[in-house]
Motif scaffolding. Structure first.
Motif, PDB file in Angstrom:
ATOM      1  N   GLY A   1     -42.276  35.668 118.863  1.00 48.09           N
ATOM      2  CA  GLY A   1     -41.465  35.912 117.683  1.00 48.09           C
ATOM      3  C   GLY A   1     -41.524  37.317 117.134  1.00 48.09           C
ATOM      4  O   GLY A   1     -41.356  37.519 115.925  1.00 48.09           O
ATOM      5  N   PHE A   2     -41.744  38.319 117.981  1.00 50.43           N
ATOM      6  CA  PHE A   2     -41.840  39.699 117.492  1.00 50.43           C
ATOM      7  C   PHE A   2     -40.538  40.109 116.806  1.00 50.43           C
ATOM      8  O   PHE A   2     -39.441  39.852 117.315  1.00 50.43           O
ATOM      9  N   THR A   3     -40.648  40.790 115.681  1.00 47.16           N
ATOM     10  CA  THR A   3     -39.451  41.133 114.897  1.00 47.16           C
ATOM     11  C   THR A   3     -39.207  42.629 114.761  1.00 47.16           C
ATOM     12  O   THR A   3     -38.161  43.029 114.245  1.00 47.16           O
ATOM     13  N   TYR A   4     -40.164  43.453 115.196  1.00 40.98           N
ATOM     14  CA  TYR A   4     -39.976  44.899 115.073  1.00 40.98           C
ATOM     15  C   TYR A   4     -39.281  45.440 116.319  1.00 40.98           C
ATOM     16  O   TYR A   4     -39.735  45.206 117.441  1.00 40.98           O
ATOM     17  N   ASN A   5     -38.217  46.180 116.114  1.00 44.84           N
ATOM     18  CA  ASN A   5     -37.414  46.709 117.215  1.00 44.84           C
ATOM     19  C   ASN A   5     -37.684  48.203 117.354  1.00 44.84           C
ATOM     20  O   ASN A   5     -36.879  49.047 116.968  1.00 44.84           O
ATOM     21  N   GLY A   6     -38.861  48.525 117.887  1.00 45.18           N
ATOM     22  CA  GLY A   6     -39.261  49.926 118.032  1.00 45.18           C
ATOM     23  C   GLY A   6     -40.184  50.106 119.210  1.00 45.18           C
ATOM     24  O   GLY A   6     -40.294  49.232 120.071  1.00 45.18           O
ATOM     25  N   LYS A   7     -40.874  51.226 119.238  1.00 43.41           N
ATOM     26  CA  LYS A   7     -41.749  51.536 120.368  1.00 43.41           C
ATOM     27  C   LYS A   7     -43.079  50.801 120.306  1.00 43.41           C
ATOM     28  O   LYS A   7     -43.900  50.929 121.215  1.00 43.41           O
ATOM     29  N   LEU A   8     -43.306  50.071 119.224  1.00 47.08           N
ATOM     30  CA  LEU A   8     -44.421  49.116 119.174  1.00 47.08           C
ATOM     31  C   LEU A   8     -43.787  47.723 119.094  1.00 47.08           C
ATOM     32  O   LEU A   8     -43.696  47.131 118.024  1.00 47.08           O
ATOM     33  N   PRO A   9     -43.340  47.199 120.229  1.00 50.18           N
ATOM     34  CA  PRO A   9     -42.491  46.000 120.220  1.00 50.18           C
ATOM     35  C   PRO A   9     -43.243  44.684 120.060  1.00 50.18           C
ATOM     36  O   PRO A   9     -42.664  43.630 120.275  1.00 50.18           O
TER      37      PRO A   9
ATOM     38  N   TYR B   1     -29.240  46.228 116.141  1.00 51.35           N
ATOM     39  CA  TYR B   1     -28.553  47.243 115.352  1.00 51.35           C
ATOM     40  C   TYR B   1     -29.486  47.975 114.390  1.00 51.35           C
ATOM     41  O   TYR B   1     -29.095  48.950 113.760  1.00 51.35           O
ATOM     42  N   SER B   2     -30.709  47.475 114.226  1.00 48.71           N
ATOM     43  CA  SER B   2     -31.655  48.038 113.277  1.00 48.71           C
ATOM     44  C   SER B   2     -33.016  48.179 113.946  1.00 48.71           C
ATOM     45  O   SER B   2     -33.187  47.834 115.116  1.00 48.71           O
ATOM     46  N   ASP B   3     -33.998  48.687 113.192  1.00 48.28           N
ATOM     47  CA  ASP B   3     -35.364  48.738 113.721  1.00 48.28           C
ATOM     48  C   ASP B   3     -36.096  47.416 113.484  1.00 48.28           C
ATOM     49  O   ASP B   3     -37.300  47.310 113.733  1.00 48.28           O
ATOM     50  N   HIS B   4     -35.370  46.423 112.973  1.00 48.88           N
ATOM     51  CA  HIS B   4     -35.868  45.050 112.841  1.00 48.88           C
ATOM     52  C   HIS B   4     -34.868  44.122 113.505  1.00 48.88           C
ATOM     53  O   HIS B   4     -33.666  44.409 113.547  1.00 48.88           O
ATOM     54  N   PHE B   5     -35.371  42.991 114.000  1.00 54.53           N
ATOM     55  CA  PHE B   5     -34.484  41.935 114.474  1.00 54.53           C
ATOM     56  C   PHE B   5     -34.277  40.935 113.329  1.00 54.53           C
ATOM     57  O   PHE B   5     -35.205  40.674 112.551  1.00 54.53           O
ATOM     58  N   PRO B   6     -33.083  40.366 113.205  1.00 54.64           N
ATOM     59  CA  PRO B   6     -32.908  39.300 112.207  1.00 54.64           C
ATOM     60  C   PRO B   6     -33.622  38.028 112.643  1.00 54.64           C
ATOM     61  O   PRO B   6     -33.825  37.801 113.839  1.00 54.64           O
ATOM     62  N   VAL B   7     -34.016  37.221 111.664  1.00 60.09           N
ATOM     63  CA  VAL B   7     -34.614  35.924 111.954  1.00 60.09           C
ATOM     64  C   VAL B   7     -33.836  34.853 111.203  1.00 60.09           C
ATOM     65  O   VAL B   7     -33.287  35.103 110.118  1.00 60.09           O
TER      66      VAL B   7
END
Length: 331
Positions: free
Chosen positions: A283-291, A317-323
């Motif tokens: 369930g990772f939600t951060y959309n960046g280089k620390l995924p 579309y963001s640095d977060h994923f929607p949940v």
């Protein structure tokens, strides 16, 4: 020889229990507790490998890492979930999304997806609160809206009537909490839209880039410690406010804390986490280089049932994923 081996084993057990125990220590009391708790996933992995090694070696000492893993089960549960989807005739969908103020260069595509999403309740952090965006979301689905906070950075959209609403911090702060009471049939649902204190750390530059990290170590450390303390104070305000509410409660948004922290477990002691109860995978939600970060959450009280929870990691579309969580009100 046996006595020589006992000392490192005792020390390891002590270290494990201290790191586990850090989630019970407030950063307001000991500011480094958040840093200590970062070691929890590494402790779990080592104990798992240690257990497998001793088990394959047919050693009786395998009981030690097994016990340590058992004690650490709450952390395993907050890391990985294998729940099944359930159904209810009167369920409703809730989506939360940190929009990064639509500044990733894909504004049209992001807005098109947000508008097309049919969730009954939508909560946004780092919301681009322009009239055109509010209008586009509101009109497609006939949503009631509440937009507020610094630069209209927070929004709650609901297909249900809003009978009450408010903002926690009226001063010009970039992190805030909105709440709204929604009338769902004969019931009233309290929704908190939270964006707890940001780290203000550029992960890609100040953490991933080793040279930049070495140069800015003190700055990164100070930001991390300050952020942990400020989030603790915000959670205290949140829980005190929620304590006076007798409705079914949802607390959702960007918590800026991983599931191995005092702040996460402070909420978890009073509210259920939808990922832990109804999610699948990591369930990772951060959309960046620390995924591998899960910092966006949905918590709920016992007057609700979580039927499903998912991270939409194909929406980038963001640095977060929607949940999205699916709930029903229990009676």
């Amino acid at each position: 020889m046996k006595s020589i081996l006992k000392l490192p084993i005792i020390l390891w057990c002590f270290v494990t229990l201290v790191v586990y125990g850090s989630v019970w220590v407030s950063p307001e009391f000991f500011k480094y507790s958040g840093l200590v708790s970062l070691g929890i996933p590494f402790i779990l992995i080592f104990n798992l490998l240690f257990f497998i090694f001793l088990l394959l070696s047919k050693s009786k000492r395998a009981i030690l890492p097994a016990v340590l893993l058992l004690i650490g089960f709450p952390f395993i549960k907050s890391t990985f979930s294998l729940s099944r989807t359930t159904e209810a005739p009167s369920s409703f969908h809730v989506m939360n999304y940190n929009m990064m103020r639509m500044n990733k260069g894909n504004e049209k595509d992001m807005l098109k997806w947000i508008v097309s999403n049919t969730s009954d309740i939508k909560c946004f952090q780092e919301f681009l609160g322009s009239k055109s965006v509010i209008k586009a979301i509101s009109e497609n689905g006939k949503y009631n809206s509440f937009v507020g906070g610094y630069a209209n950075s927070y929004a709650i959209f609901s297909k249900y009537p809003m009978v009450n609403k408010g903002v926690f911090y009226e001063e010009k702060t970039t992190n805030n909490i909105l709440f709204a009471d929604l009338k769902i049939g004969k019931d009233t649902l309290r929704v908190y839209n939270v964006h707890l204190q940001s780290m203000n750390i550029n992960v890609d530059q100040e953490v991933i880039d080793q040279k930049e990290f070495d140069k800015k170590y003190e700055t990164v450390r100070r930001k991390f410690l300050t952020g942990s303390v400020q989030r603790t104070a915000q959670i205290k305000d949140l829980l005190e406010h929620a304590n006076d509410c007798n409705y079914p409660i949802l607390i959702i948004g960007d918590f800026n804390d991983i599931p191995y922290s005092y702040n996460y477990f402070k909420i978890s002691r009073k509210f259920n986490n939808a990922f832990e109860r109804a999610g699948r995978g990591f369930g990772f939600t951060y959309n960046g280089k620390l995924p591998f970060l899960r910092i966006d959450n949905q918590f709920y009280n016992n007057q609700l049932d979580a039927l499903d929870f998912s991270t939409l990691n194909n929406i980038d579309y963001s640095d977060h994923f929607p949940v999205v969580g699916i709930y029903s009100i229990s009676h």
